[in-house]
Design an enzyme around this catalytic site. Structure first.
Site, PDB file in Angstrom:
ATOM      1  N   ARG A 229      -3.053  51.422 -51.836  1.00 64.89           N
ATOM      2  CA  ARG A 229      -3.481  51.075 -50.407  1.00 64.89           C
ATOM      3  C   ARG A 229      -4.138  52.519 -49.809  1.00 64.89           C
ATOM      4  NH1 ARG A 229      -3.279  46.586 -51.854  1.00 64.89           N
ATOM      5  NH2 ARG A 229      -2.083  44.993 -51.025  1.00 64.89           N
TER       6      ARG A 229
ATOM      7  N   GLU B 157     -12.642  47.207 -45.959  1.00 61.66           N
ATOM      8  CA  GLU B 157     -13.252  46.377 -47.396  1.00 61.66           C
ATOM      9  C   GLU B 157     -13.990  45.248 -46.695  1.00 61.66           C
ATOM     10  OE1 GLU B 157     -10.094  46.073 -50.137  1.00 61.66           O
ATOM     11  OE2 GLU B 157      -9.764  47.975 -50.094  1.00 61.66           O
TER      12      GLU B 157
ATOM     13  N   HIS C 130     -11.926  47.482 -55.269  1.00 61.26           N
ATOM     14  CA  HIS C 130     -10.537  46.796 -55.326  1.00 61.26           C
ATOM     15  C   HIS C 130     -10.523  45.891 -56.258  1.00 61.26           C
ATOM     16  CE1 HIS C 130      -7.269  46.065 -52.138  1.00 61.26           C
ATOM     17  NE2 HIS C 130      -6.778  45.869 -53.451  1.00 61.26           N
TER      18      HIS C 130
END
Length: 304
Positions: free
Chosen positions: A227, A256, A275
């Site tokens: 994270r 994001e 990601h």
């Protein structure tokens, strides 16, 4: 009991169809990312919500009182919905940990090697018509600080050991792991590589601050597939510009999708991916199977 999978990605759809994975008749699958209004419509006649990447505001639960459970297809459910609000409404939130341990660890491993050998930099240069061979770091005998020894961190520690790295691994609770050290600062001290594998909580938010960024060896590689908020972003950017961090290899970001104007896209000493660490067919299949197991447990309970 009826469920809706609100945000099936194209990749997961392909895996379900290609591998012929089970889809119960009581589960409706929506493809793509719904708006808040669309999410409310999808949940209006359902008991259970499956969600993979979409934020679920409290307004959805307020508008859809039939929803009694959420199965979050991952581990960081608190990033996508208000857990306290869900509890107050009597909505059970379940997660699906462990499905992508190997996939995420392998992606982390790949990012580490890409950073150590300047793979992305040379790729960009060659595509721009420039021939600039670059040296790199040989990882054998280098110290790696693995921060977090859950399933992913433990797998990463094993992979690093397999190529001859010296592993120093820290976890918030003691682990029966030969690489475990009880002090995070000790794990970080003098490390050439730092790899983050913690879940995000009030205790871990910003755990890698400017003081801790100064503990590893100057020019160290920072890899984050966990994270973004585990690292103080100001300190991270300062470390990259000042040379304390030699290279950041990142799969997660404060915002994001990553915008083209984001500073990481302009930095030569940053390697970035979208990601995607968990995205393998094997991990997706395991994710779907674990999601259905959680759903079946809910269904069994409802019949009691």
């Amino acid at each position: 009991m009826r469920a809706v999978f609100a945000d099936c990605t194209e990749e997961l759809r392909r895996v379900i169809e290609t591998l012929g994975l089970q889809v119960p008749s009581s589960v409706r699958i929506n493809h793509g990312t719904p708006t808040e209004a669309e999410l409310i419509e999808l949940c209006s006649d359902r008991d259970v919500l499956f969600v993979e990447h979409t934020s679920v505001p409290a307004s959805v639960f307020a508008a859809c009182p039939s929803i009694r459970a959420v199965i979050f297809m991952g581990t960081g459910a608190g990033t996508y919905l208000d857990l306290d609000d869900a509890t107050q409404r009597g909505v059970e939130v379940m997660t699906t940990p462990g499905y992508g341990d190997r996939a995420v660890a392998e992606h982390t491993f790949a990012l580490m090697f890409a950073a150590a050998r300047n793979i992305a930099t040379m790729d960009r240069d060659l595509r721009a018509g420039e021939w600039k061979p670059l040296g790199g770091l040989q990882l054998e005998n280098q110290k790696i600080a693995v921060i977090g020894l859950g399933g992913i961190g433990a797998t990463m520690a094993d992979l690093a050991s397999s190529v001859g790295m010296r592993v120093s691994a820290w976890n918030r609770t003691r682990k029966d792991n030969p690489n475990f050290v009880a002090d995070i600062d000790e794990a970080l001290d003098g490390a050439t590589v730092v790899s983050l594998h913690l879940s995000l909580s009030a205790e871990t938010c910003g755990i890698i601050d400017l003081r801790r960024i100064m503990l590893p060896a100057r020019g160290f590689i920072l890899v984050n597939t966990a994270r973004a908020a585990l690292v103080d972003e100001h300190a991270l950017l300062e470390g990259l510009s000042g040379g304390q961090i030699g290279h950041a290899a990142l799969d997660v970001f404060p915002e994001e999708p990553l915008r083209a104007t984001n500073p990481y896209t302009k930095l030569a000493n940053a390697t970035v991916t979208a990601h995607a660490a968990y995205m393998t067919d094997a991990a997706y299949a395991e994710l779907w199977n674990r999601t259905l197991k959680a759903y079946n447990r809910l269904a069994d309970r409802s019949r009691l």
